[in-house]
Design an enzyme around this catalytic site. Structure first.
Site, mmCIF file in Angstrom:
data_model
loop_
_atom_site.group_PDB
_atom_site.id
_atom_site.type_symbol
_atom_site.label_atom_id
_atom_site.label_comp_id
_atom_site.label_asym_id
_atom_site.label_seq_id
_atom_site.Cartn_x
_atom_site.Cartn_y
_atom_site.Cartn_z
ATOM 1 N N PRO A 209 42.215 41.029 37.732
ATOM 2 C CA PRO A 209 41.375 42.232 37.646
ATOM 3 C C PRO A 209 41.983 43.461 38.300
ATOM 4 O O PRO A 209 41.524 44.576 38.035
ATOM 5 C CB PRO A 209 40.084 41.808 38.361
ATOM 6 C CG PRO A 209 40.473 40.649 39.215
ATOM 7 C CD PRO A 209 41.570 39.940 38.490
ATOM 8 N N TYR B 47 46.791 23.998 40.307
ATOM 9 C CA TYR B 47 46.695 24.836 41.495
ATOM 10 C C TYR B 47 46.959 23.950 42.706
ATOM 11 O O TYR B 47 46.128 23.114 43.081
ATOM 12 C CB TYR B 47 45.317 25.474 41.621
ATOM 13 C CG TYR B 47 44.959 26.457 40.534
ATOM 14 C CD1 TYR B 47 45.928 27.051 39.732
ATOM 15 C CD2 TYR B 47 43.631 26.810 40.310
ATOM 16 C CE1 TYR B 47 45.586 27.954 38.743
ATOM 17 C CE2 TYR B 47 43.280 27.715 39.321
ATOM 18 C CZ TYR B 47 44.261 28.283 38.543
ATOM 19 O OH TYR B 47 43.913 29.174 37.559
ATOM 20 N N PRO C 51 50.662 53.573 40.817
ATOM 21 C CA PRO C 51 50.125 54.298 41.988
ATOM 22 C C PRO C 51 49.064 55.329 41.610
ATOM 23 O O PRO C 51 48.057 55.473 42.309
ATOM 24 C CB PRO C 51 51.370 54.953 42.585
ATOM 25 C CG PRO C 51 52.488 54.037 42.196
ATOM 26 C CD PRO C 51 52.125 53.553 40.810
#
Length: 295
Positions: free
Chosen positions: A221, A67, A227
């Site tokens: 998550p 990261y 949509p």
């Protein structure tokens, strides 16, 4: 939104190796710059997020030296070292970044050992409590071909465990069969896969892992929602006076006791919102509507 207690312990605890951790943790990925690459937009806020997470009671931080690369681990060390005795830091190995920020496999034995030593150096640790081995091939999208042995990924880390540089081993982006194979090499304490209430391909795996007392740590998550699925989530959140992200986290926490969540953020306000999700109890009618999202 309704004010809820900022208590990471509200959703209970689970075993992670020989540590008992609160099921609401923190993922450090978003502390790096855009695309998880380069320095943070606001360095002081990133440090403040880490300190406040621990002050609020978070005792499980998920990170990796790729990261940034190296950015988040150095921030964690600067903000929190010397670490509280009850803080469990988990990292992952198996990938690296090129100069453009692309994610590439880095999982031969020498690379895995170097990746571990980089994590230890930048975190200021002598040993990692838990290391997740990312099962990542060099083929299409980095996916390991079906049927390929995971031994070449896990065995080098198992040897590092025998040397005392790793206390516990987990694996990431895996199937049940790969978990079962990995367990013939060394104990596996956690599995980290993509999973959420709209993408539930791991339902059976989660249930099996719970029976085996193995933690499951979902990432993304809110990833991959259509949509229409998002519309349902938004409606449930409005009815509960909560944010959609809080509801998605609360659903994961109520899905199975072995699920540990690691929502990430670079904002203290968002950190508090995430932690408050541990205190959000979803009623049966809300659960029914949310469970229907994946149908």
């Amino acid at each position: 939104m309704t004010d809820r207690p900022l208590d990471p312990a509200a959703a209970g605890t689970w075993q992670l190796g020989d540590r008992t951790v609160k099921r609401m943790g923190y993922g450090a990925m978003q502390l790096a710059g855009e695309g998880v690459f380069g320095p943070p937009r606001d360095r002081e806020e990133a440090l403040a997020v880490l300190r406040e997470a621990v002050e609020l009671g978070v005792d499980h931080i998920d990170t990796s030296d790729f990261y940034g690369p190296h950015i988040t681990n150095r921030l964690i060390c600067e903000a929190l070292h010397p670490y509280p005795n009850d803080l469990t830091i988990v990292t992952k190995l198996g990938a690296r970044r090129d100069e453009e920020g692309q994610w590439l496999p880095w999982n031969d034995p020498d690379a895995l050992e170097q990746g571990l030593r980089d994590n230890l150096e930048h975190l200021g640790l002598e040993a990692m409590e838990v290391v997740n081995v990312r099962i990542m091939g060099s083929g299409d999208g980095g996916v390991v071909p079906t049927g390929e042995s995971v031994a070449r990924f896990v065995e080098p880390v198992a040897r590092l465990r025998e040397q005392g540089l790793v206390r516990h081993v987990g694996i990431s982006t895996v199937t049940r069969g790969q978990v079962e194979e990995a367990r013939t090499i060394c104990p596996i304490v956690c599995v980290q896969n993509a999973y959420n209430l709209a993408n539930r391909g791991d339902d059976a795996l989660i249930d099996w892992l719970a029976d085996e007392d193995i933690a499951y740590v979902p990432y993304f998550p809110l990833g991959g929602f259509s949509p229409l699925q998002s519309e349902t989530l938004d409606a449930v959140a409005k009815d509960l006076d909560a944010s959609p992200f809080q509801v998605a986290l609360a659903w994961l926490l109520q899905r199975s006791d072995n699920i540990l969540v690691i929502p990430g953020t670079s904002s203290r306000a968002h950190l508090r919102e995430n932690i408050a999700a541990a205190s959000l109890d979803l009623p049966e009618d809300a659960l029914e509507r949310l469970n229907g999202i994946a149908d």
